[in-house]
Enzyme design. Structure first.
Site, PDB file in Angstrom:
ATOM      1  N   CYS A 162       0.833  -1.320   0.088  1.00  0.00           N
ATOM      2  CA  CYS A 162      -0.026  -0.058  -0.187  1.00  0.00           C
ATOM      3  C   CYS A 162       0.776   1.418  -0.207  1.00  0.00           C
ATOM      4  O   CYS A 162       0.345   2.379  -0.220  1.00  0.00           O
ATOM      5  CB  CYS A 162      -1.079   0.005   1.353  1.00  0.00           C
ATOM      6  SG  CYS A 162      -2.345  -0.899   1.008  1.00  0.00           S
TER       7      CYS A 162
HETATM    8  N1  CO8 Z   1     -20.232 -10.105   5.092  1.00  0.00           N
HETATM    9  C1  CO8 Z   1     -21.135 -10.423   6.225  1.00  0.00           C
HETATM   10  N2  CO8 Z   1     -20.289 -10.779   7.099  1.00  0.00           N
HETATM   11  C2  CO8 Z   1     -19.058 -10.546   7.138  1.00  0.00           C
HETATM   12  C3  CO8 Z   1     -18.320 -10.264   6.038  1.00  0.00           C
HETATM   13  C4  CO8 Z   1     -18.986 -10.167   5.032  1.00  0.00           C
HETATM   14  N3  CO8 Z   1     -18.524  -9.790   3.775  1.00  0.00           N
HETATM   15  N4  CO8 Z   1     -17.000 -10.112   6.221  1.00  0.00           N
HETATM   16  C5  CO8 Z   1     -17.023 -10.439   7.611  1.00  0.00           C
HETATM   17  N5  CO8 Z   1     -17.885 -10.723   8.181  1.00  0.00           N
HETATM   18  C6  CO8 Z   1     -18.366 -11.034   9.459  1.00  0.00           C
HETATM   19  C7  CO8 Z   1     -17.066 -11.550  10.001  1.00  0.00           C
HETATM   20  O1  CO8 Z   1     -16.781 -12.858   9.798  1.00  0.00           O
HETATM   21  C8  CO8 Z   1     -17.443 -11.170  11.630  1.00  0.00           C
HETATM   22  O2  CO8 Z   1     -18.308 -12.030  12.294  1.00  0.00           O
HETATM   23  P1  CO8 Z   1     -18.103 -12.717  13.544  1.00  0.00           P
HETATM   24  O3  CO8 Z   1     -18.091 -11.472  14.593  1.00  0.00           O
HETATM   25  O4  CO8 Z   1     -19.327 -13.785  13.695  1.00  0.00           O
HETATM   26  O5  CO8 Z   1     -16.484 -13.364  13.765  1.00  0.00           O
HETATM   27  C9  CO8 Z   1     -17.982  -9.905  11.632  1.00  0.00           C
HETATM   28  O6  CO8 Z   1     -18.514  -9.847  10.264  1.00  0.00           O
HETATM   29  C10 CO8 Z   1     -17.342  -8.821  11.902  1.00  0.00           C
HETATM   30  O7  CO8 Z   1     -15.971  -8.903  10.945  1.00  0.00           O
HETATM   31  P2  CO8 Z   1     -14.808  -8.040  11.087  1.00  0.00           P
HETATM   32  O8  CO8 Z   1     -14.461  -7.642  12.864  1.00  0.00           O
HETATM   33  O9  CO8 Z   1     -13.590  -8.567  10.355  1.00  0.00           O
HETATM   34  O10 CO8 Z   1     -15.478  -6.634  10.657  1.00  0.00           O
HETATM   35  P3  CO8 Z   1     -14.571  -5.212  10.470  1.00  0.00           P
HETATM   36  O11 CO8 Z   1     -15.677  -4.286  11.102  1.00  0.00           O
HETATM   37  O12 CO8 Z   1     -13.320  -5.099  11.109  1.00  0.00           O
HETATM   38  O13 CO8 Z   1     -14.548  -5.012   9.000  1.00  0.00           O
HETATM   39  C11 CO8 Z   1     -12.604  -4.757   7.439  1.00  0.00           C
HETATM   40  C12 CO8 Z   1     -13.683  -5.705   8.307  1.00  0.00           C
HETATM   41  C13 CO8 Z   1     -13.419  -3.952   6.535  1.00  0.00           C
HETATM   42  C14 CO8 Z   1     -11.746  -5.560   6.620  1.00  0.00           C
HETATM   43  C15 CO8 Z   1     -11.931  -3.786   8.495  1.00  0.00           C
HETATM   44  O14 CO8 Z   1     -11.360  -4.725   9.557  1.00  0.00           O
HETATM   45  C16 CO8 Z   1     -10.662  -3.277   7.773  1.00  0.00           C
HETATM   46  O15 CO8 Z   1     -10.880  -2.327   6.780  1.00  0.00           O
HETATM   47  N6  CO8 Z   1      -9.460  -3.189   8.145  1.00  0.00           N
HETATM   48  C17 CO8 Z   1      -8.279  -2.510   8.143  1.00  0.00           C
HETATM   49  C18 CO8 Z   1      -7.943  -3.473   6.972  1.00  0.00           C
HETATM   50  C19 CO8 Z   1      -6.904  -2.448   6.090  1.00  0.00           C
HETATM   51  O16 CO8 Z   1      -6.937  -1.515   5.703  1.00  0.00           O
HETATM   52  N7  CO8 Z   1      -6.059  -3.372   5.439  1.00  0.00           N
HETATM   53  C20 CO8 Z   1      -5.314  -3.025   4.352  1.00  0.00           C
HETATM   54  C21 CO8 Z   1      -4.910  -3.823   3.632  1.00  0.00           C
HETATM   55  S1  CO8 Z   1      -4.578  -3.557   1.817  1.00  0.00           S
HETATM   56  C22 CO8 Z   1      -2.823  -3.583   1.721  1.00  0.00           C
HETATM   57  O17 CO8 Z   1      -2.060  -3.165   2.593  1.00  0.00           O
HETATM   58  C23 CO8 Z   1      -2.383  -3.542   0.476  1.00  0.00           C
HETATM   59  C24 CO8 Z   1      -2.116  -5.019   0.033  1.00  0.00           C
HETATM   60  C25 CO8 Z   1      -1.920  -5.056  -1.368  1.00  0.00           C
HETATM   61  C26 CO8 Z   1      -3.005  -5.189  -2.066  1.00  0.00           C
HETATM   62  C27 CO8 Z   1      -3.442  -6.626  -2.170  1.00  0.00           C
HETATM   63  C28 CO8 Z   1      -4.643  -6.676  -3.545  1.00  0.00           C
HETATM   64  C29 CO8 Z   1      -5.330  -8.040  -3.580  1.00  0.00           C
END
Ligand code: CO8
Length: 379
Positions: A162
């Site tokens: 990123c």
């Molecule tokens: N639909 C329904 N439910 C879902 C879904 C979905 N799509 N996804 C997850 N859930 C569920 C989970 O399983 C979880 O259920 P439970 O509580 O029963 O375990 C619940 O919803 C809550 O899940 P999370 O706690 O994971 O949800 P968040 O509120 O944390 O949201 C995010 C998830 C959006 C992923 C959030 O955590 C986030 O954005 N975090 C930061 C991530 C980030 O910025 N990462 C950067 C990565 S990118 C990068 O560095 C570049 C890499 C290179 C690029 C790669 C390209 C392929």
């Protein structure tokens, strides 16, 4: 190599953006993943019940928008992604004599940045292609782009996930400042859709494809309408396994599936959120302090575009309040997370209204972990 004049004033003189034509909405992705889940889970019912195979979890469009702020994403090739029998883009392989896919999208953005800077190939000495993945190890995509544009000098590829864009702008700034280049073309062809696990509800919605480019050049030579002096750059890395892709040139030597889920993008999203937000806020206030500035003196924040809630938390830590969309524009609703290109898309779309003397901050944060920032002043 030729040594040019060292330059005290280094500017961003042009920005380019190329957006793929194809769009996929959250709803389309969710319909495809849920149909895939039904199919997979019924075909593997006995193993799932025995606990030897994990059921595929269903996704939800409302969750996606609330958790991330993403409504849609652009993709280079849409075909295949929502096909339950494929769940990955169908990108035709090109022969060695043809322009590679990533060079093609890099060229679109590069030409647009050169036009915005009023520069031709003869004015540029270095091409840096910097992004989350390159299509191959060698020859470098940057050298292919350099050749297609007819640029003399040299090119190389860089990978910093990123922070690939901000880290490459740091290198460009150093080169122009030291006199090893008059102008550097930095390109971020973020062709990330091939690395997305479209069967995983935690990550299938996060990313989109795009290409951005920036011209960094000597202030005394620049003549474009919109110029930003680079006052300073700061970078920080801290090793973390919370965002990973294990796909590698070593994959064929391991006796495991070279395309298994761990070989694609995967993350501990909650941990990333918790760990990166305070790091990014501290990094930015320290960087501004080096210039004897406070967050309040910043006219515009071109922040990394991974998650709306992350941007709001970081901004709140910095400003003590939420910024409006004029101060900190959001593009991830339309583009999703485009790895390193997100903050550069924001810069490209939201800079022409700035007044001479206005301060802007370009910042990335993500895998590595890696954080990069540039403090810019409108000339
Ligand atoms: N639909 C329904 N439910 C879902 C879904 C979905 N799509 N996804 C997850 N859930 C569920 C989970 O399983 C979880 O259920 P439970 O509580 O029963 O375990 C619940 O919803 C809550 O899940 P999370 O706690 O994971 O949800 P968040 O509120 O944390 O949201 C995010 C998830 C959006 C992923 C959030 O955590 C986030 O954005 N975090 C930061 C991530 C980030 O910025 N990462 C950067 C990565 S990118 C990068 O560095 C570049 C890499 C290179 C690029 C790669 C390209 C392929």
């Amino acid at each position: 190599m030729r040594l040019h004049h060292a330059s005290d004033r280094v500017v961003i003189s042009g920005v380019g953006l190329w957006t793929p034509d194809h769009v996929i909405s959250n709803e389309e992705l969710v319909v495809a993943l849920n149909a895939y889940a039904d199919k997979f889970n019924s075909e593997n019912q006995a193993e799932i019940e025995a606990g030897t195979v994990k059921a595929v979890m269903k996704s939800d469009a409302e969750f996606i928008e609330k958790a991330s702020g993403i409504k849609q994403r652009h993709v280079y090739i849409k075909e295949g992604i929502c096909d339950v029998n494929r769940m990955r883009p169908a990108i035709p392989e090109r022969s060695e004599g043809e322009l590679s896919h990533q060079a093609e999208i890099a060229l679109h953005a590069a030409r647009s940045a050169m036009q915005s800077a009023g520069r031709t190939a003869a004015d540029i000495d270095v091409v840096i292609v910097s992004c989350a993945y390159t299509e191959r190890a060698y020859p470098a995509i940057a050298i292919e782009v350099q050749s297609a544009l007819g640029i003399d000098g040299f090119g190389f590829d860089m990978l910093v996930a990123c922070s690939a864009a901000t880290f490459a702008l740091h290198r460009a700034w150093e080169m122009v400042r030291s006199g090893s280049a008059r102008a550097v073309l930095v390109i971020n062809p973020e062709l990330v859709s091939p690395q997305i696990n479209f069967t995983d509800r935690d990550s299938h919605f996060i990313f989109g494809d795009v290409a951005t480019a920036v011209i960094v050049e000597r202030g005394d030579l620049a003549h474009s309408k919109h110029q930003f002096e680079i006052l300073g750059t700061q970078a920080k890395t801290l090793y973390s396994n919370n965002i990973r892709s294990n796909f590698s040139y070593m994959s064929r030597t391991y006796d495991s599936d070279p395309f298994g889920p761990d070989k694609l993008f995967h993350q501990e999203g909650r941990s990333v959120f918790k760990e990166v937000c305070p790091m990014a806020a501290e990094h930015l206030s320290n960087h501004l302090a080096l210039h004897e500035m406070t967050p309040q003196s910043v006219r515009r924040w071109w922040l990394h575009q991974a998650n709306i809630n992350m941007n709001q938390l970081i901004s709140k830590k910095l400003l003590g309040r939420l910024p409006d969309s004029d101060e900190a524009p959001i593009v991830l609703d339309r583009y999703a997370n485009t790895a390193s290109a997100g903050s550069v898309i924001a810069l490209s779309l939201y800079h022409q209204d700035m007044q001479a003397g206005d301060i802007g901050v370009l910042c990335s944060f993500g895998a590595g972990y890696s954080i990069g920032s540039l403090v810019l002043r409108k000339l």
